[in-house]
Design a protein around this motif. Structure first.
Motif, short mmCIF file in Angstrom:
data_model
loop_
_atom_site.label_atom_id
_atom_site.label_comp_id
_atom_site.label_asym_id
_atom_site.label_seq_id
_atom_site.Cartn_x
_atom_site.Cartn_y
_atom_site.Cartn_z
N PRO A 161 0.83 -1.21 0.00
CA PRO A 161 0.00 0.00 0.00
C PRO A 161 0.86 1.26 0.00
O PRO A 161 2.06 1.21 0.28
N ARG A 162 0.24 2.37 -0.32
CA ARG A 162 0.95 3.65 -0.24
C ARG A 162 1.44 3.87 1.19
O ARG A 162 0.83 3.37 2.14
N ALA A 163 2.49 4.65 1.34
CA ALA A 163 3.11 4.84 2.66
C ALA A 163 2.09 5.33 3.68
O ALA A 163 2.08 4.89 4.84
N GLN A 164 1.21 6.22 3.26
CA GLN A 164 0.23 6.78 4.21
C GLN A 164 -0.84 5.77 4.61
O GLN A 164 -1.58 5.99 5.58
N ASP A 165 -0.93 4.65 3.88
CA ASP A 165 -1.93 3.63 4.18
C ASP A 165 -1.33 2.36 4.78
O ASP A 165 -2.03 1.36 4.97
N ALA A 166 -0.04 2.36 5.08
CA ALA A 166 0.66 1.13 5.47
C ALA A 166 0.67 0.87 6.97
O ALA A 166 1.39 -0.01 7.44
N LEU A 167 -0.13 1.61 7.72
CA LEU A 167 -0.29 1.38 9.16
C LEU A 167 1.03 1.53 9.93
O LEU A 167 1.18 1.00 11.03
N GLY A 168 1.98 2.23 9.32
CA GLY A 168 3.29 2.38 9.95
C GLY A 168 4.14 1.12 9.90
O GLY A 168 5.17 1.04 10.58
N LEU A 169 3.73 0.14 9.08
CA LEU A 169 4.43 -1.14 9.02
C LEU A 169 5.25 -1.25 7.74
O LEU A 169 5.06 -0.50 6.79
N GLY A 170 6.15 -2.22 7.72
CA GLY A 170 6.94 -2.48 6.53
C GLY A 170 8.00 -3.51 6.82
O GLY A 170 8.27 -3.85 7.98
N PRO A 171 8.63 -4.04 5.77
CA PRO A 171 9.68 -5.04 5.96
C PRO A 171 10.85 -4.47 6.75
O PRO A 171 11.14 -3.27 6.68
N ALA A 172 11.53 -5.36 7.49
CA ALA A 172 12.54 -4.89 8.45
C ALA A 172 13.96 -5.32 8.09
O ALA A 172 14.92 -4.75 8.62
N PHE A 173 14.11 -6.32 7.21
CA PHE A 173 15.47 -6.80 6.89
C PHE A 173 15.51 -7.31 5.46
O PHE A 173 14.50 -7.76 4.92
N PRO A 174 16.69 -7.24 4.81
CA PRO A 174 16.79 -7.71 3.43
C PRO A 174 16.73 -9.23 3.35
O PRO A 174 17.31 -9.93 4.17
N ALA A 175 16.01 -9.72 2.35
CA ALA A 175 16.02 -11.15 2.08
C ALA A 175 17.39 -11.56 1.54
O ALA A 175 18.09 -10.73 0.94
N PRO A 176 17.80 -12.82 1.73
CA PRO A 176 19.16 -13.22 1.34
C PRO A 176 19.28 -13.58 -0.14
O PRO A 176 19.77 -14.65 -0.50
N TYR A 177 18.82 -12.65 -0.99
CA TYR A 177 18.84 -12.89 -2.44
C TYR A 177 19.39 -11.66 -3.14
O TYR A 177 19.12 -10.52 -2.72
N PRO A 178 20.12 -11.83 -4.23
CA PRO A 178 20.82 -10.72 -4.88
C PRO A 178 19.97 -9.51 -5.24
O PRO A 178 20.46 -8.38 -5.11
N VAL B 216 17.81 -7.88 -3.68
CA VAL B 216 17.59 -6.96 -2.57
C VAL B 216 18.73 -6.97 -1.56
O VAL B 216 18.73 -6.18 -0.62
N HIS B 217 19.71 -7.84 -1.75
CA HIS B 217 20.85 -7.92 -0.82
C HIS B 217 22.10 -8.26 -1.63
O HIS B 217 22.63 -9.37 -1.56
N ASP B 218 22.57 -7.29 -2.38
CA ASP B 218 23.67 -7.49 -3.30
C ASP B 218 24.99 -7.15 -2.63
O ASP B 218 25.24 -6.00 -2.26
N HIS B 219 25.84 -8.16 -2.45
CA HIS B 219 27.14 -7.95 -1.80
C HIS B 219 28.22 -7.56 -2.80
O HIS B 219 29.33 -7.23 -2.41
N GLU B 220 27.93 -7.67 -4.09
CA GLU B 220 28.86 -7.40 -5.18
C GLU B 220 30.03 -8.39 -5.20
O GLU B 220 30.23 -9.12 -6.16
N GLU B 221 30.80 -8.44 -4.11
CA GLU B 221 32.01 -9.27 -4.12
C GLU B 221 31.73 -10.74 -3.84
O GLU B 221 32.58 -11.58 -4.05
N ARG B 222 30.54 -11.08 -3.35
CA ARG B 222 30.24 -12.48 -3.04
C ARG B 222 28.75 -12.73 -3.10
O ARG B 222 27.93 -11.80 -3.10
#
Length: 410
Positions: free
Chosen positions: A134-151, A153-159
């Motif tokens: 949802p739009r930020a103003q409709d998200a109840l102040g909630l949202g994801p808290a940590f990156p998933a372990p996949y490139p 959304v969590h790109d380490h570049e070197e590994r």
């Protein structure tokens, strides 16, 4: 249109193979004699009976069968009507347990940046599906808290991502304050948000260790992956030490025959739900797996438990080999997944042309979009678990020919 097993019969006479099990739920195909037999047996007895007024014999049978089927025979079960409600109920139960067990101040639920946990206002706000948040103003102040372990959304570049990516979960809990976090909610294998990403070895075990150290519960959303979709009863079974405190099942249990959800709670923590200090439990709802729904689910379990599991697993491995052979083509960027669940990521702009080419050749797939920047796109390949060797070969040949057609046109 008519349907039989994994095949759809169109009004114009064409047959189309269901390469995505409908919306990744028709796991035992359509027209199952075992499901029909269970429903026909229950129908003349009584079609509806709430647990408050009728002793729920068939629901109790389902709960027992389900727990044994997934290797958690001592679990307690809450039955509901769909996966979204299963997630909401699991959130409520986890908050209750965390407050009684650890005196938590709040009941925060932490999720990853590449996740999908249902279609309610709460679950959409909690999760990380880019296309459906949802739009930020409709998200109840909630949202994801940590990156998933996949490139994406969590790109380490070197590994590549590895088990140490779980440190992001520890950081998220500690930043929030462990006294404020009831549970971490995650998909043990990514579903349709990113397209069947499989976590690095050791990641889920490390998440469990981190949460245990901080008295935070682990909830696995196995709405899509549960009941053999990935080749094992639960996707978490692929890794030692990955068992969750609570587990949510849905799609593979109803298999498209009925709306249903189930929340499994481990025996170590289930007694806390009946503690004097516990808040009132979430309501299970009027239609929470009534007798006809339970009968259909028992028929689905009959189908699943009658499978030759060795042959079934071999078909899943063969499907993976055939799909990964496409990675040398310019159209296909990556193939990932396991069991009967694969994501075929495509070069930008080719998703809908490939869907059309595949349908011309008699196969339907489920599209995915939304991971990374720019957003990736591709096909989820998830045929019914009851597909034959010939079905798998047909699917793979049709997809290969569709890819070839785009290669040639490009």
């Amino acid at each position: 249109m008519a349907a039989n097993g994994p095949w759809l019969q169109c009004a114009d006479g064409r047959r189309i193979f269901d390469g995505s099990s409908g919306l990744l739920c028709a796991n035992v195909g359509q027209g199952s004699p075992k499901v029909f037999s269970r429903i026909a047996e229950q129908f003349p007895r009584f079609s509806f009976g709430g647990a408050a007024v009728v002793r729920p014999h068939i629901q109790m049978e389902l709960m027992d069968r389900l727990c044994r089927a997934v290797g958690r025979p001592e679990d307690s079960v809450a039955l509901v009507t769909c996966g979204t409600l299963g997630v909401e109920i699991a959130v409520g139960l986890a908050r209750n347990i965390a407050r009684v067990r650890s005196g938590k101040r709040r009941g925060d639920i932490l999720t990853s940046t590449l996740s999908y946990h249902g279609m309610s206002a709460l679950t959409l706000a909690l999760a990380g599906n880019h296309a459906r948040r949802p739009r930020a103003q409709d998200a109840l102040g909630l949202g994801p808290a940590f990156p998933a372990p996949y490139p994406p959304v969590h790109d380490h570049e070197e590994r590549a991502c590895d088990a140490s990516c779980a440190d992001e979960v520890a950081k998220a809990i500690d930043n929030r304050g462990a006294e404020n976090v009831a549970a971490v909610l995650l998909e043990p294998v990514n579903g349709t948000t990113g397209g069947a990403y499989v976590p690095p070895d050791g990641y889920l075990r490390r998440v469990s260790e981190i949460c245990r150290e901080r008295q935070v519960l682990v909830i696995h959303d196995e709405v899509l992956t549960g009941l053999w979709r990935t080749g094992t009863p639960l996707a978490s079974n692929h890794w030692d030490g990955a068992e969750p405190d609570l587990c949510i099942l849905s799609k593979g249990l109803g298999a498209g025959y009925t709306g249903v959800g189930a929340v499994l709670v481990s025996p170590e923590i289930a007694p806390l739900l009946r503690h004097d200090d516990a808040d009132p439990l979430p309501a299970m709802g009027t239609m929470a797996t009534h007798p006809l729904q339970a009968a259909a689910c028992l028929g689905v379990l009959d189908e699943l438990e009658s499978m030759d599991l060795d042959a079934f697993r071999a078909r899943g491995e063969r499907l993976g080999v055939l799909l990964r052979a496409l990675t040398g083509r310019s159209v296909v960027r990556e193939v990932r997944g396991l069991g009967h669940l694969y994501g075929v990521e495509l070069a930008p702009g080719l998703l809908w042309p490939l869907m059309e080419e595949a349908e011309k050749r008699g196969v339907f797939f489920y599209p995915f979009t939304g991971a990374g920047h720019p957003r990736s796109e591709g096909l989820v390949v998830a045929p019914p678990l009851t597909s034959t060797d010939e079905d798998i070969d047909f699917l793979a040949t049709a997809l290969c020919d569709a890819v070839t057609a785009l290669d040639r046109n490009g």
